[in-house]
Every structure is written in C-alpha cells, then in structure tokens.
Design a protein around this motif. Sequence first.
Motif, short mmCIF file in Angstrom:
data_model
loop_
_atom_site.label_atom_id
_atom_site.label_comp_id
_atom_site.label_asym_id
_atom_site.label_seq_id
_atom_site.Cartn_x
_atom_site.Cartn_y
_atom_site.Cartn_z
N ALA A 98 0.81 -1.37 0.01
CA ALA A 98 0.10 0.16 0.02
C ALA A 98 0.97 1.29 -0.04
O ALA A 98 0.63 2.15 -0.60
N ARG A 99 1.98 1.22 0.81
CA ARG A 99 2.85 2.40 0.83
C ARG A 99 3.36 2.73 -0.30
O ARG A 99 3.34 4.04 -0.83
N GLU A 100 3.62 1.82 -1.44
CA GLU A 100 4.23 2.18 -2.57
C GLU A 100 3.27 2.77 -3.58
O GLU A 100 3.65 3.87 -4.28
N PHE A 101 2.06 2.46 -3.35
CA PHE A 101 0.85 3.07 -4.19
C PHE A 101 0.58 4.37 -3.73
O PHE A 101 0.32 5.41 -4.48
N LEU A 102 0.18 4.49 -2.34
CA LEU A 102 -0.12 5.69 -1.86
C LEU A 102 0.74 6.84 -2.05
O LEU A 102 0.36 8.01 -2.41
N LYS A 103 1.86 6.54 -1.77
CA LYS A 103 2.75 7.75 -1.91
C LYS A 103 2.94 8.27 -3.28
O LYS A 103 3.50 9.30 -3.53
N ARG A 104 2.61 7.55 -4.43
CA ARG A 104 2.57 7.97 -5.60
C ARG A 104 1.05 8.33 -6.32
O ARG A 104 1.12 8.34 -7.38
N GLY A 105 0.28 8.15 -5.32
CA GLY A 105 -1.12 8.87 -5.45
C GLY A 105 -1.71 8.01 -6.16
O GLY A 105 -3.06 8.49 -6.79
N ILE A 106 -1.70 6.75 -6.00
CA ILE A 106 -2.52 5.80 -6.64
C ILE A 106 -3.40 5.08 -5.40
O ILE A 106 -3.04 4.83 -4.46
N HIS A 107 -4.75 5.28 -5.78
CA HIS A 107 -5.80 4.92 -4.78
C HIS A 107 -5.77 3.44 -4.30
O HIS A 107 -5.22 2.56 -5.53
N VAL A 108 -5.80 3.13 -3.35
CA VAL A 108 -5.51 1.73 -2.62
C VAL A 108 -7.01 1.14 -2.28
O VAL A 108 -7.75 1.70 -1.52
N ILE A 109 -7.17 -0.16 -2.78
CA ILE A 109 -8.36 -0.95 -2.61
C ILE A 109 -7.54 -2.04 -1.96
O ILE A 109 -7.26 -2.97 -2.45
N CYS A 110 -7.97 -2.54 -0.76
CA CYS A 110 -6.99 -3.41 -0.06
C CYS A 110 -7.85 -4.26 0.88
O CYS A 110 -8.73 -3.95 1.47
N ASP A 111 -7.37 -5.63 0.66
CA ASP A 111 -8.22 -6.68 1.49
C ASP A 111 -7.82 -6.28 3.05
O ASP A 111 -7.06 -5.68 3.30
N LYS A 112 -8.75 -6.87 3.68
CA LYS A 112 -8.80 -6.84 5.32
C LYS A 112 -7.98 -8.02 5.84
O LYS A 112 -8.05 -8.93 4.99
N PRO A 113 -7.58 -8.09 6.81
CA PRO A 113 -7.74 -6.90 7.78
C PRO A 113 -6.23 -6.02 7.14
O PRO A 113 -5.62 -6.28 6.64
N LEU A 114 -6.40 -4.74 7.87
CA LEU A 114 -5.64 -3.82 7.39
C LEU A 114 -4.24 -4.15 7.15
O LEU A 114 -3.48 -3.93 5.95
N THR A 115 -3.52 -4.74 8.50
CA THR A 115 -2.14 -5.09 8.28
C THR A 115 -2.14 -6.56 9.10
O THR A 115 -3.18 -6.66 9.76
N SER A 116 -0.94 -6.97 9.36
CA SER A 116 -0.59 -8.00 10.24
C SER A 116 -0.27 -7.56 11.78
O SER A 116 -0.40 -8.47 12.68
N THR A 117 -0.01 -6.30 11.91
CA THR A 117 0.47 -5.74 13.16
C THR A 117 -0.22 -4.45 13.41
O THR A 117 -0.52 -3.65 12.31
N LEU A 118 -0.17 -3.92 14.60
CA LEU A 118 -0.83 -2.80 15.01
C LEU A 118 0.22 -1.55 14.52
O LEU A 118 -0.28 -0.53 14.04
N ALA A 119 1.48 -1.97 14.70
CA ALA A 119 2.47 -0.99 14.10
C ALA A 119 2.41 -0.37 12.73
O ALA A 119 2.45 0.52 12.25
N ASP A 120 2.40 -1.63 11.89
CA ASP A 120 2.15 -1.27 10.58
C ASP A 120 0.70 -0.66 10.31
O ASP A 120 0.61 0.30 9.29
N ALA A 121 -0.09 -1.03 10.88
CA ALA A 121 -1.48 -0.56 10.70
C ALA A 121 -1.54 1.08 11.01
O ALA A 121 -1.91 2.03 10.20
N ARG A 122 -0.61 1.46 11.88
CA ARG A 122 -0.52 2.95 12.27
C ARG A 122 0.32 3.58 11.19
O ARG A 122 0.13 4.77 10.78
N LYS A 123 1.32 2.97 10.72
CA LYS A 123 2.20 3.66 9.85
C LYS A 123 1.44 3.88 8.43
O LYS A 123 1.50 4.88 7.83
N LEU A 124 0.46 2.73 8.11
CA LEU A 124 -0.40 3.00 6.86
C LEU A 124 -1.35 3.87 7.14
O LEU A 124 -1.72 4.77 6.08
N ALA A 125 -1.86 4.24 8.27
CA ALA A 125 -3.01 5.13 8.56
C ALA A 125 -2.25 6.66 8.19
O ALA A 125 -2.61 7.51 7.52
N LYS A 126 -1.07 6.72 8.62
CA LYS A 126 -0.27 7.92 8.50
C LYS A 126 -0.10 8.12 6.88
O LYS A 126 -0.14 9.26 6.29
#
Lengths: 375, 375, 375, 375
Positions: free
Chosen positions: B92-120
């Motif tokens: 997701a990071r790679e696409f988001l930072k290049r302005g490409i919309h992300v449609i992602c399956d759940k759960p968001l991530t495998s760790t809470l730390a990753d989830a927070r990074k992804l949220a940012k």
Amino acid sequence: MSDRIRLGMVGGGEGAFIGAVHRIAARMDDHFELVAGAFSSDAERAERSAETLRVARSYSDYVEMAKREARLKSGAEAVAIVTPNHLHWPVAREFLKRGIHVICDKPLTSTLADARKLAKAAESSGAMFILTHNYSGYPMIRQARAMVEAGDLGKIRVVQVEYSQDWLSRTVDNKQAAWRTDPEKSGAGGSTGDIGTHAHHLAGYVTGLQVEELAADLHTFVDGRALDDNAHVMMRYQGGAKGMLWCSQVAAGNENGLRLRVYGENGGLEWDQENPNQLWYTPLGEPKRLLTRAGAGIGDAAARLSRTPAGHPEGYLEGFANIYSDAAALITAARDGSTPDAGAHVPGIADGLAGVGFVDACVRSSKRNGAWVSM
Amino acid sequence: MSDRIRLGMVGGGEGAFIGAVHRIAARMDDHFELVAGAFSSDAERAERSAETLRVARSYSDYVEMAKREARLKSGAEAVAIVTPNHLHWPVAREFLKRGIHVICDKPLTSTLADARKLAKAAESSGAMFILTHNYSGYPMIRQARAMVEAGDLGKIRVVQVEYSQDWLSRTVDNKQAAWRTDPEKSGAGGSTGDIGTHAHHLAGYVTGLQVEELAADLHTFVDGRALDDNAHVMMRYQGGAKGMLWCSQVAAGNENGLRLRVYGENGGLEWDQENPNQLWYTPLGEPKRLLTRAGAGIGDAAARLSRTPAGHPEGYLEGFANIYSDAAALITAARDGSTPDAGAHVPGIADGLAGVGFVDACVRSSKRNGAWVSM
Amino acid sequence: MSDRIRLGMVGGGEGAFIGAVHRIAARMDDHFELVAGAFSSDAERAERSAETLRVARSYSDYVEMAKREARLKSGAEAVAIVTPNHLHWPVAREFLKRGIHVICDKPLTSTLADARKLAKAAESSGAMFILTHNYSGYPMIRQARAMVEAGDLGKIRVVQVEYSQDWLSRTVDNKQAAWRTDPEKSGAGGSTGDIGTHAHHLAGYVTGLQVEELAADLHTFVDGRALDDNAHVMMRYQGGAKGMLWCSQVAAGNENGLRLRVYGENGGLEWDQENPNQLWYTPLGEPKRLLTRAGAGIGDAAARLSRTPAGHPEGYLEGFANIYSDAAALITAARDGSTPDAGAHVPGIADGLAGVGFVDACVRSSKRNGAWVSM
Amino acid sequence: MSDRIRLGMVGGGEGAFIGAVHRIAARMDDHFELVAGAFSSDAERAERSAETLRVARSYSDYVEMAKREARLKSGAEAVAIVTPNHLHWPVAREFLKRGIHVICDKPLTSTLADARKLAKAAESSGAMFILTHNYSGYPMIRQARAMVEAGDLGKIRVVQVEYSQDWLSRTVDNKQAAWRTDPEKSGAGGSTGDIGTHAHHLAGYVTGLQVEELAADLHTFVDGRALDDNAHVMMRYQGGAKGMLWCSQVAAGNENGLRLRVYGENGGLEWDQENPNQLWYTPLGEPKRLLTRAGAGIGDAAARLSRTPAGHPEGYLEGFANIYSDAAALITAARDGSTPDAGAHVPGIADGLAGVGFVDACVRSSKRNGAWVSM
C-alpha cells in the motif's frame, strides 16, 4: 397397570403460569392424579383454585398439608412445588422429611445456602427429589445427548448456548414479572436465574460436561429493575471445551429462544427450542442432516419419549410431560420394588446445585468486573 | 459516461481465492478495467496469470509496478491489494505515496505498528484508501444501518455477532490455510484476524457504536496450529451497549456463518450472511417482519445497491461489488471534481485501524486470562 | 487465453430490466465484450444507451445491425436478444442467417408458428441458438439433474413445480407490466408465458422427462387484463410420472417463488429459487440432507459452475452468468475448433419449442374447460 | 366447576395410533373422564386394553356398549369412535340413537351412502356429532380463519393446499397401512380419503369457501395397492376462487406436510402444519409478517385456545385437544342449559359430508379422465 401416583401441589393457583403447565404435564400420560393442593396461602383463593381444578383436599398452609398428607392412607405420594424460588427450600423440606417425593420447579432455590440445605435434606430423605429442567425432556435433546455419549461428535470443543426473550424489555406489571424481578423471591439472579439456569443445564445435560470456571458480564437495562435482565458469560468446561452463554429478557423479537449448538472434533449438533422436533447434525465433511423426532435414524433415547409419528409436532408441554413420565417410572418402580425402564432418568439435586452455583458464580464474577471464578 | 477506472492488482495469481473475487467485484458494474498486475513475485507465474486474465502489463515486483504505473499516462489509477496480510502495508505504501488509490483486502495489516504507519501514509497521500470489509456492502446491511441511524430500534442495548466456519476443523494443507495460520503472514490473530475482524466491523458498521473494552478467551483446538481457531469475546460499547462476539473455524456444519443481531429499546434486527437478502425486523410488541432486498418498504440505502427485483437473490459477489461500485463513485468524483452519489461510502483506514486494534485487544486480553482491556 | 467473444445486443435500453441482467451475466466471467447494440428503435434513445454503456457501435434498426456486424472484420460474433417476445423471431432470423450466434431471452417466441419458423432457421444456420432459461444455470439445479440422471431418486413418480409472484396483483403501469400483459407482444400466455415456461422447463431439465399431456385451468383475476395471471396445470409425463404446475402473478407475499420438488421411488429433491445455494435431498428412509453449493459431497456438475466457497451465496446473476459461460465455452470451442468442457451445455431450440408448446397447450386446454391435451 | 364429561371409546386398542391420540386430547384440558371402552372386538384384547388404560367398563361389542351405557345412570355421555372408516357409520348409529354424543374420527364414513345415512341419524338425534378434523383446532388456523372472515385478505382468489407424506412409498406391512389401503375398510379413496379430506377441509375451514367442482388425477404408484397413493386435484370454489390440492403418501422426505396458502385481493396467508405456531401474513405491498401463537397482535380466536406463552410451542396433540375442549364446552353447555364460550365450535356432519363428497368427486373425476365434476 399400577395405580396413578397421587400428586399434591404447592403454589400454582389463580394467575400463575407454571402451575398449569405442571398439571397438564402430569396429566398428559395419565400417570398422576392430583389429589391435594396448597394453591395459595390465602385460604379463600386456595379453596377457589381447588374447586376449579376439582381437587379434593385444599390447604392454605403447606406445612399442614405435608403433615396431613403424610398421615393419610391415600395421601399424596409426591408433591409438585411451583412457587416462587424462595419458597422451594422451605416447602421441599416439609415434604422430603415426611417421605413424600418432591417434583420442584427450577431454579432449585433462591440462595446457595438454601440449595445446600436442600441437598442435605434430599440426601437424608427416603423420597426422591426431581427438578423440572423441562427442556431436557425434549426427545431431540435426549437424542443429542445420546449422540454425544456415543461419540458421534468426538471430543467436544465448543458450546454455544443462549436463551433470549423480550417480554421484560420494558417495565412489566404482572404477577409473573413481579416475583421474577424481586431479589427476595427470585434470588440474586434475574435472567440468569430464570432462564440462564435452563441454558446452563441444557448444555451440560447434552454434553455431559461441567463448567469449571466462568466469566460473566451481567447487566440491567430497564431502569428501576433490581436484577439482571441480560447476561453475557464465557465458560471453560472440565476437559478443555469452551463455551458461551447469553441470556436476555430484553431482546426484541425473541419469544423463547433457547438454542444450543455443540461442536466436537468430528461433528456438530444444533437445536432450537422453538422447533423442538428437529435436530441438525453435521458429521464433519458431510452434508448437514435434519434429524426429526420419530423420523428416520432416530435412536431409542428419543423414541421412548415420542407419542406421535414424525411430522406431528410435539411441543413444550410434551417435553415437560416427559420429565413427569420419567419421574412416574422411577416413583412407581420405587413403590413396587421393580426396575424402571432403563432410559428413565430425571434432573435432580445435583443439577439444582449446579444451577444455583451457576447463578452465584455469574453474580460473583460480574461483581469482580467479569473475572474468572470457579463454580 | 466517464471512462472506466484503470485498475491494477497485487497478489491474486494462480491458486488464490480472494483475488478472483475482487476481479469479479470490480467487473460486475463495469466501472473498472484491469490494466496491470503483479499477480506473483515469481515472474513466470505472474506472467502466466496476466495472460490468462488478459491483463496488458505484468510485473513480479510491486515496487516496480507502482513506479511504472505512476509514470504511465494511462497507468493504473487504483490498485487492489489481495496479498496475505503482512504485505498490505509495504504494498500500500508504494502506491499511496505515488497517488494511486488503494483498495485493500482486510485486515488492514498484520501488526498494529504497520496499521499505524499505513494510517499515516494514507493521511498524507492524496489518494484514497478503501478497505474491503465486503459484508458491509450487502444491501440489507445498509438497510439495517439506516434503520438504526433513523432510530427505529431506539437506544441499542445488546449486540450479538458471530462468524462461524468449519474448514479448519482439522489440519488443512492448502495455500489458503497455510498463510492464514502463519503468524508471520497473518499477524497475531488466527480466526480473530481472518473472520473476527469482519464480525467486529459489521457490528460497528450497523450500530454506529465503537467497542470501548473487551474480554477475550482465544483458543487453538487443532494441534500444531500457531494461531487461534476459536475465540469468545465479551464487549462493552461506548454509550453502554453490551456485546458478544464468537468466531470459529472449527464449528462443524458452519460454512460461512456470519450472523448479526442487534437489540435496542424499541426493536430488534437479525441478519444472516447465508440468507443475505433478508432482514428480520421486530418493532417491540409487534409481529416480526421479513424485510427483503428490493422488497416492500425498503429504503434508499439498500435500493441504490440493488441490481435485481425482490426475490431474485443477490449474493456475496454482489455485496463485494457494492464496495467496488461505491469506491468507483468516489474515485470518479475525485477524478472529475464532481459530487458523488450521496449514499456512496466505503470502509477505510479508521475501520482498518479498529480491526487490527480489535485483534490486538483480543490477544492482549486472552494473554491476561480474559481481563478487560481497552481498545 | 482466447479473445473475448464480441457480443451485440438488441433491446435492453433505458427502463428495461432483463437487458441489464444479460449484460452483467455476460460480463461476470469475462468471456464477452459488448461491442454493438440496437438498444432501442428510437435512434436517440439507442444512442444514449450505447453511450451510457460505453458501446462502440449503436443502431436503431436490428436488420441494419445484423447486416453491418456480419460484414465487419471484428463485428459481433453473438447477439443477445432481450426484446419483448414478439420480436424474438424476426430479430433472431436476421442474425442466424448471417451466421451470428443468438443468445435469446425466453420464451422462444410469442406464437407457435414463429417458434417453428425459428427452429427451422436455427437448424439451417451455422450459428448456435441459445435460450436463456437461466434458472437451469443454478449450480444446485445442475446437481439435482445429475442426481436424477445417476439414479439417486430411482424412477420419478411425482413432480411439483410452482412459480409464484405478486407484482401483478393489481393493475400495474410500467414498461415491464405493459408488454407482459399485451397479447400482441407477449403471446397467448400471460403468467404461463412469462414464468410458467420457466417452471415447465426447470422440471423437465432436472427430471429429463417430457410432458405428454396436460390439463390447465387459466384465469385472469385482475379486471381489464387480457392474459392469464394465474394458472393451475396438471401434467402427465412420458413414462408415467405425474406433475402439477402452478404459476401466479397475483399471490400476495410471493416475490419470485420458483420451487421444484421431485419425488422418485427411492428419494426426493426439493429446491427453492430464493435460497438457490441449497438443495434438500432425502434418500427414502434416511434423514433429509442439506446439500449446498460447493459444500460437502457436491458433484462436478455443480462444482464447475461455482465461483465462491460454500456459505458465500451465489445468486440469480451468477446463475444467469452460468448460461453465458457455458455458451462462451461452446462458442469459443466452435471458433477454435477445440473441444469444450464436457459439462458445458445450454438450453436451445428444443427447449424453446417445448416452452411455447407448453403455453399453447395450456391455452388450448383451458379453452376446452381443462380437457387433457397433448403437447 | 362442572363434572368431567364421561367418555367412552370404540376402537383404539393395542397397536392403534389414533385412539391414543384421542385419549391424550381428551385428557389434556381435563374436561373428560374415560369410563368405558370397546377397544377391540376380541374380548380378551379389549379387556387387556381396558385394564392398561384403567378403564372401568370393557366391551367387545359396541352395540352392547351403546345399550348398556345408555342405561347406566353414570354411563358415557359421549363416545369417541376411532375405528377404521367403514365402522364409523354403524357405530355412530348405535350411540346417536341413544342420545350419546359422538366424537368421530375422519373421514365421516367409507361411502357416500353411509355418510348420508349418518347425516340423517345425526339430524334426528338429540346428541351432538363432532368430527375430529383436528387440524382446524390449531390456534393459528383459527387465527387465519378469523383474518379471512374479517376481510384482511379481501376477496379470496387462489387456494393452494397440499398434504404430503412418504410412509407409503413402498409396500408397508402394519396395521396402520393395512386398513388404509383396503377399500373395504377405507372407502374408495386412499390418500384422498386419509389425508386429502384433511386438506380439503382445512382450505374450506379457513376460507369459508366451498368447492363447486373439481378435476382430479388420482394414481397408485406402488404395485399391488388397491387405492390411490397420490392425487392431483384442481378446484373451483363458489364465488370464483381457484384452488389446487395435492395429496401424496409417496413423496420421499415428507413426514406430515399439510400446508395451506391462501391469496386474496389484498393479502396472503401461509401455514405449515410442521411449524404450527407460525402463520405468515403478507398485506399486499407490505413486508411479510410472522404471526405467532400467543404472540404480538394475535386475536381472540387463537388466544382462547392457547395454553402456553409465545415461543413455548404447542403441537399436534394440543391442536387435537382444542377440538375436544370446544366439544366439551358445547356438551357441557347442553348438559347445563348454559351458553358456551362464543368462540367454541367444532367440525360436524356438514364437514363430514363434504369430505366424503370430496373423495367421491375425486374418484368420479379421475375415472372420467379428470373431467370437471360437481361436488
């Protein structure tokens, strides 16, 4: 044919619900004859009920009734106790100590202390003590129990049991609601005592497992109510199975939603009290099968309690009557010194103690913010 | 008519399940065109999948894909991420930072730390982040949510939600089972992550309530499995509602048993994913009503997502496609600077964070013997 | 991977129902590409629909469309006909005679004479004729057919089939209702033609039996309606089975109640279109079994048409898409000179003739006061 | 409280089914006391049954029983006739002419000639004649009837009724099957007489409509059987409603599938005997509603026959008992010269004549290749 068992009743006068159920249940298979009653502590009301019910001997005092019936040559051999919970113990005591069998509505008592006293009294009495956990009288519940016992499900892993109603979603002003929401009469549990004990018993009855510890979150949603009207409980059974129990009297759209689901290593069973003639059975990896009372492939545990062919639904009263009929088999055998039908069995003191213990544990856990407590 | 949205996909190659679901969902209403894919990290497999799917541009490296698609004049505008959980964040990071919309399956991530990074990352990106909590796309779930929002149930008291399956009742050797039971790929939750997050989301989506604290009893029944395969959870919602959540992948006879029941002061709603076109509604004190998708009395929230008349069942894929169609409405509006349909909305980062937080809380609570923990 | 089949469409413009269904069905599995359409005979409306649907070539005259598409190097290879019934024959003729495959909605035609002409045209054409009796595309219907064929039920004795709706319980003013109740457009049958043909086809499809003679009591309950809106039919099948068919569009509370029950010497099958992922199977003398799409014990006939795992319901559109996917398999194999999947098959001219013959027989019998007439 | 009604019984000895049902039904609400019986024409068997049932006076000859009971001061006031069909008339005659009320199982008689004689005998007797069309005793059937009567459905258009079983799918060797498939004992109808009469009665009972003419296709599927085991019937009711009736005893997977659906101009009702506590009601254009016995919104016609709260299922025996209880109300009122409960009513001679007429019409029509015949 042996004579009908002479039955007395304490409680169950005008306006009562469960008394009438007991009377129909006792009458269904013609093993009992209602000969005496203390239908109310108000003599006039008691008398009026006795007359309506065509019962010969009417009392307003259960102690007097116990004394007199015990002395009569053709006095009551058994008594049905259908009072509010707090009276179960004092009433049962009087009959048990005089050798009169007791058929008592659940829960056993309103307090754990009373339950223990009643257990002792029952132990030292020559008479039987039968607790009407009526849902265990449903044929398909007997079938489920037999299947678990036979190992059809393998080792049990998960138990999901619930009992949901909606009749107490708001403040209710009637006799039924009044005592059920009064701690003095009902005990420390509201929905837990009234219906949670049924759910707890049914799960244990079918699986043969005992709850080792539980964690409970009890709540009262209706303002001004003194007892819980909704309870969430997590359970750990001896041997490692896990369970959840939900009971509620504030779940709009639920009439009498007692549902049990049991999952083992090799299969699952699902049952719903509102469609009691059906039992869903899934052997793991095979299609789900719909087992029906008196239908194809049903074993003797269910068949012996079936009155009508498959597709002719038997209901709540028939299930209740099965408890009475098994009680009659045991009482008659005791009277005659004969051997009862091998399948005959009834819920008793141990079930009652476990039930009151369940309520007590729920209340203890909930007070400690849902901590796990032993049963 | 606006052009179709150019869609890329990461994951979802041969032998995958959810990738094919996303593709059908994206295609159902003809809002998307699949133009690029990194269907596998193995170049040959990736190429083979691309060819089978008639996708023009094939990659084996999602970073390269993100870079190149971002540069292309007609590169992907959105990417569907259908990998195992642990890759959601890096991809997701790679696409988001290049302005490409992300449609992602759940759960968001495998760790809470990753989830927070992804949220940012999502917050700082101009692109949208859409999480496919597909069950919230079912029309009758939209109807349920609208009814709760409109106050039809009054204040919510009790939430009962469960998600039961049986496909992991024994050790399973396939690609689907492998990563779902591997903490490295799936995260700290087994059944809690895979299906519990759906149940948790659905309950919150319909009621609008957030879990304040929970107490969980997680268990692994199958020997040698590293993650939970059964979980019992009690929940307390903000505002006072109480809930129970059961998720299991060892419940014989349950295929995909996602069920939600919500009870409020004035009524109840009951829904079962395996009969998704039906919603039971009981206004307290009135007969239960069977609401049906596109049937009598259904509001706009459900109607706008209905393709067929009442009685012509829509299913899982249609529900999934509704997420894609609402995503398309939002993406198209963003592209065109126009206003999307007022009813269009999608699950996003906040839902994803809540989901990973739910798993984390379950694991924390269970490690502390089911103590209540905050979410 | 073979190229997508280039598809044209006649009918199905603004306000139509079944055209949109065909388009989703064609798109579901990505075997078709919609390249041309005569969505309306009004050029402006046609153009507007084509634009909305992003279809390259728009026509308002289906003859012109057939001519031009046949000449184009990349013209339509197949055409979907989704007009009112009376146009099926004239439209199909134009495409068939130019070697363009026809995928036509049911019933085949509005008159038996047209049906016979169409049958000849199809026979002499090199192109395929496919009739979208979509309900035969449901996986559990395929399963049922396979079970009957395998002899699981023994010799078939009784067929009960019904198709009940309520949307025409009163006079309805919309495009859907208008042509369906107009003999000029619909043919001599109202409910018999619109839904009775589905019921008749489904029963024959599953059992492999043909109706030998029937006795029908057709009726029009809504004042001013020209065609039947309720029909009662008794049937005698070749080989001795007996059947009943009820179709109604005035049965309050029925949305799309297509139900089939088949009983043989050794077992029974029961299916309901509104729960299409389930099939009830009772081997005589054993418990009823719930077979589910993609569930335990399901054979290849259903499995090959399943997109999602058990418990993830597939619906009406997926069933419809299965007809399109089997059509694609056959068309692609014809195009490539290859052998299609062994299970692929589609309803065709023979089914269509039987359907129109069914309506004709119903009308003839009813006019003769329900006398038995041959089909 | 009035004394219990003294009841005799003819038939219903060892190995019988319906006799036991009548006894439980009579006992359920405690309005009857079984005082005499001719349980068998074999004196020893009769005596043994009487003893088992604790019945004081045993006969082997029903004529003698009628004579003697009529003479006794406390002889039977009513008699239940639970013999095979061909004995209904000769037995009933003996009791009716002596002023003893008759409660007779259905069908009324085995021949239309007997039925007419019985009708005359009943007319000229001072005693009541009650026919146990027990399914009309189900509370939700009473509710349905009341709703039709109140005009909730508007003018009735369509009646769909069926009664399907599978127990005669093969040749069966037991007492129940033997007489039911013997024209001498059962009459000219097999499934039509045994269960078709129930279906016919139920439809007429709920709708208040009478069949004007019918067309029937009767068939015997099991080799060597003398009577129909499957019947397809089309009906035209007085006033213009149309109906279909299917009865079968060879439909694998059907236990006791009596189902009734009634559709009128403004709404529909659907009921299934195997879930008798539920009644589906759809006001046209509104969501379907699930009405339940003793549940919300239920009228007095059902409530007066309810023993337990909603969700506590009552079944077949309770429905049967309702006939007995209404009979008791009427008999007691006759005895006391008082006015019975306004809602009390029972099926009687007219229903019985209509039932035998129905069988006769079915047989006549079927012999004439399904021609329409008047009833």
